[in-house]
Design an enzyme around this catalytic site. Structure first.
Site, PDB file in Angstrom:
ATOM      1  N   GLU A 263      -4.369   1.519 -20.035  1.00 28.99           N
ATOM      2  CA  GLU A 263      -4.491   1.737 -18.929  1.00 28.99           C
ATOM      3  C   GLU A 263      -3.422   0.996 -18.592  1.00 28.99           C
ATOM      4  O   GLU A 263      -3.153   1.097 -16.879  1.00 28.99           O
ATOM      5  CB  GLU A 263      -5.796   2.412 -17.975  1.00 28.99           C
ATOM      6  CG  GLU A 263      -6.696   3.195 -18.500  1.00 28.99           C
ATOM      7  CD  GLU A 263      -6.609   4.750 -17.878  1.00 28.99           C
ATOM      8  OE1 GLU A 263      -5.060   4.070 -16.718  1.00 28.99           O
ATOM      9  OE2 GLU A 263      -6.674   6.041 -18.265  1.00 28.99           O
TER      10      GLU A 263
ATOM     11  N   ASP B  85      -2.947  14.637 -24.732  1.00 29.85           N
ATOM     12  CA  ASP B  85      -1.888  15.318 -23.489  1.00 29.85           C
ATOM     13  C   ASP B  85      -0.711  14.214 -23.638  1.00 29.85           C
ATOM     14  O   ASP B  85       0.315  14.337 -23.978  1.00 29.85           O
ATOM     15  CB  ASP B  85      -2.356  15.175 -22.412  1.00 29.85           C
ATOM     16  CG  ASP B  85      -3.672  13.639 -21.671  1.00 29.85           C
ATOM     17  OD1 ASP B  85      -3.167  12.446 -22.378  1.00 29.85           O
ATOM     18  OD2 ASP B  85      -3.961  13.050 -20.679  1.00 29.85           O
TER      19      ASP B  85
ATOM     20  N   GLU C 172     -12.189  19.867 -13.814  1.00 25.47           N
ATOM     21  CA  GLU C 172     -12.345  19.058 -14.468  1.00 25.47           C
ATOM     22  C   GLU C 172     -11.555  19.669 -15.962  1.00 25.47           C
ATOM     23  O   GLU C 172     -10.941  19.317 -16.504  1.00 25.47           O
ATOM     24  CB  GLU C 172     -13.139  18.240 -14.755  1.00 25.47           C
ATOM     25  CG  GLU C 172     -12.757  16.996 -16.192  1.00 25.47           C
ATOM     26  CD  GLU C 172     -11.429  16.121 -15.354  1.00 25.47           C
ATOM     27  OE1 GLU C 172     -11.441  15.130 -15.819  1.00 25.47           O
ATOM     28  OE2 GLU C 172     -11.043  15.987 -14.444  1.00 25.47           O
TER      29      GLU C 172
ATOM     30  N   GLU D 191      -2.253  16.448 -11.715  1.00 26.26           N
ATOM     31  CA  GLU D 191      -1.631  17.563 -13.241  1.00 26.26           C
ATOM     32  C   GLU D 191      -1.187  18.365 -12.449  1.00 26.26           C
ATOM     33  O   GLU D 191      -0.300  19.324 -12.832  1.00 26.26           O
ATOM     34  CB  GLU D 191      -2.484  17.519 -14.533  1.00 26.26           C
ATOM     35  CG  GLU D 191      -2.069  16.848 -15.149  1.00 26.26           C
ATOM     36  CD  GLU D 191      -3.723  15.150 -13.975  1.00 26.26           C
ATOM     37  OE1 GLU D 191      -3.520  13.368 -14.810  1.00 26.26           O
ATOM     38  OE2 GLU D 191      -4.309  15.737 -13.921  1.00 26.26           O
TER      39      GLU D 191
END
Length: 647
Positions: free
Chosen positions: A279, A412, A519, A544
């Site tokens: 992050e 991902d 989600e 996304e």
């Protein structure tokens, strides 16, 4: 006491040697005549000046008409019966002394304006000038006004340019950074939609500035900082750094300057906190490097290097695969306790390459590139079960953990960065391209599915069995496969696959009551593209889905992608807009959902940026010059974008 005379001026009793003389005079004295002439001349000058310099009252709404409209509104104009604000999250009091004081001030200003307008109307009426001459005078006055306004605009532009240069918003090298601003659409309807997204960014930003400044994020309903994020309790201004490039691209210069100044003066990582390597890299290192690439401001590069240096201890493992967490004070590192067998996570170790590679380019320090190349080399030569990359790998032994493969959470962006490494190298990094093609070939064979009604989706592969579930996070694959179609063995085939995935993710949105997607959504029995359990039904402002639509718009120019994006804007405004910005919602299938009271930093970095770009022309951040990291921070393509050169 004055006597009542018959002349123009009152006649007063006169005395000569104490004897009263009758008031028989019928003419003015010489002194009185002078006074009268002076008075008349004064009034003439005042009238002429008023006519020449007061604004044209005929172009205004009638003062009396305006007075009548305002009076018809009654006291409610100044002391309205205030109702609860949107979603009952805030109620204004009609007895608040501050509100009453503000309304009284407003009322006084309006009354003074009425009096002034009355005087102006009276003066205009007394100006007995022929109509033709009056029209000519009006034209001259109008031209003078326009000239003055134009001059003021030019002075304001000059002042703003000087401020930007002073704040280092415009560097000497900035002219060489193509497509970092602009992209204004020629279609007025599209332009209006882009301006709406820009207004949404301002609302979100202003809410954070007012209620969460300096914190990582803020609570947009309870109007206070939010510290329970992936950065723990450390106040590192994640929303500020994540917003830098979005503010700059949208040409919100005052807001950008405020963000830039905070980074320069207050951003510090001298904290005793455990931070996520992943992050911190995608938001802070990526956000700072993107701001540097767009503006040429050296301060951003220096800050990015400081942050990256804090992450380096996490790479001190036998394999070179980094741990997930590093303490910024002690340098100690570890993995999450819940991760399979103390493993690192595939998406996290695989989502460092773009930022570290570019940092080595612009600093001349090879250590950052060396770290990520070691990760790639290890993964390239590791044995992969069925050609697949599991989500967990142990950084000490190099062995895979639980056999779970996903293009959503945990997996991902590993795949995303392989194809983007190839693109960012100007298609010269053939190893990255080969790894992407081989990884996706196995994914297509094992995980790509089609529902009973024809919806295409990626299932998850777990211990040899498929789970027919697709995450919102996995909807980025529409864009990834789209940009990977160029250079593949069958461009049209993969471009169509990207479109099919974008369609499936759109279905997950339109099958809800809010027009926003869950989600996760499943394909089980009669259920298609819908969440089943309660813990899958929330929406936390994720980007996304619109990210996939943005890439498909750029690649196909099909109007439906802009239409879908505009539907999303309306859904966000209806369900997520609150007093202090925007909030996620807890159940997308409820017509009036509860809100989670958090404005995520990625909403400003990604969701609003992609919405803005989908309503912009392609010359804003063109694909042949820029590549977006997984947090939507644009980084320059090597060899064709001057921002990719060390300065």
């Amino acid at each position: 006491m004055a006597a009542a005379g018959s002349g123009v001026l009152p006649l007063y009793q006169r005395y000569i040697n104490g004897v009263p003389v009758p008031p028989g005079r019928k003419t003015f004295r010489l002194r009185e005549k002078y006074i009268i002439v002076l008075v008349l001349m004064t009034f003439s000058i005042v009238f002429m000046c008023a006519y020449l310099y007061l604004p044209n009252m005929q172009d205004r709404v009638s003062v009396e008409d305006m007075r009548k409209r305002l009076q018809d509104a009654g006291d409610g104009l100044f002391y309205p019966k205030l109702q609860g604000v949107h979603n009952d999250h805030a109620v204004l009091s009609d007895t608040d002394p501050h509100n009453i004081e503000d309304k009284n001030k407003l009322k006084d200003k309006i009354e003074k304006a009425w009096e002034k307008d009355k005087m102006e109307e009276a003066l205009v009426k007394k100006m007995n000038i022929p109509q033709k001459e009056a029209e000519l005078l009006k034209d001259h006055i109008k031209q003078d006004k326009e000239s003055v306004l134009q001059k003021q605009k030019e002075e304001e532009r000059q002042r703003k340019t000087e401020e930007l240069e002073k704040a280092k918003l415009i560097s000497k090298d900035h002219e060489g950074h193509p497509g970092s601003r602009g992209g204004e659409p020629s279609d007025p309807f599209v332009k209006t939609k882009r301006e709406k997204v820009k207004e949404m960014m301002l609302h979100a930003w202003n809410g954070y500035v007012k209620y969460g400044w300096g914190a990582n994020e803020h609570r947009s309903i309870s109007l206070r900082p939010h510290s329970g994020s992936v950065f723990g309790s450390a106040s590192l201004g994640a929303s500020i750094v994540d917003s830098l490039d979005t503010l700059y691209i949208m040409e919100l210069d005052e807001e950008y300057k405020k963000a830039r100044d905070w980074v320069a003066q207050h951003l510090s990582f001298d904290v005793s906190s455990d931070l996520s390597v992943f992050e911190t890299n995608i938001r802070f290192v990526g956000g700072l490097l993107s701001a540097y690439a767009l503006t040429g401001d050296q301060m951003f590069k220096k800050k990015a290097q400081i942050v990256a240096d804090k992450l380096l201890p996490a790479f001190n493992t036998p394999t070179g695969l980094p741990y997930a967490i590093v303490n910024f004070k002690s340098g100690s590192s570890r993995n999450y306790g819940w991760a399979s067998g103390g493993s690192s996570i595939l998406s996290e170790i695989g989502t460092l390459h773009l930022e570290f590679d570019y940092l080595s380019t612009v600093t001349g320090e090879p250590v950052y590139r060396e770290k990520v190349m070691k990760i790639r080399d290890f993964l390239q030569h590791a044995d992969k079960p069925n050609g697949l990359y599991p989500n967990y790998i142990n950084p000490r032994s190099g062995k895979w953990g639980q056999q779970h493969v996903s293009l959503g959470a945990l997996g991902d962006s590993f795949y995303e960065y392989l194809i983007k490494e190839w693109l960012m190298s100007n298609k010269k990094d053939t190893v990255a391209r080969q790894m992407y093609d081989e990884a996706m070939k196995a994914v297509y064979e094992k995980m790509l599915q089609t529902s009973k009604s024809g919806l295409v989706y990626f299932a998850e592969y777990k211990s040899g069995r498929l789970q027919h579930k697709m995450d919102h996070l996995a909807c980025f694959t529409a864009g990834m496969i789209g940009i990977g179609a160029e250079g593949s063995e069958d461009k049209e085939k993969y471009l169509q696959l990207g479109e099919d995935l974008a369609h499936t993710c759109h279905e997950s949105y339109i099958r809800t009551a809010t027009g926003l997607g869950p989600e996760s959504f499943r394909f089980e029995g009669m259920t298609e593209a819908k969440a089943v359990s309660q813990n899958e039904k929330y929406y936390i402002l994720r980007p996304e889905v619109v990210e996939g639509w943005f890439y498909m718009w750029r690649l196909t120019k099909k109007q439906k992608y802009r239409d879908w994006a505009w539907e999303m804007v309306q859904a966000l405004e209806t369900n997520c807009r609150v007093v202090g910005g925007y909030s996620g919602i807890k159940d997308v299938y409820q017509k009036h959902p509860l809100q989670d009271d958090v404005q995520q930093s990625f909403f400003l970095a990604e969701t609003l940026k992609y919405l803005y770009l989908i309503f912009s022309e392609d010359d804003l951040l063109p694909f042949d010059k820029w590549v977006f990291n997984t947090e939507a921070h644009p980084l320059p393509v090597t060899g064709v974008n001057p921002a990719a050169i060390a300065q």
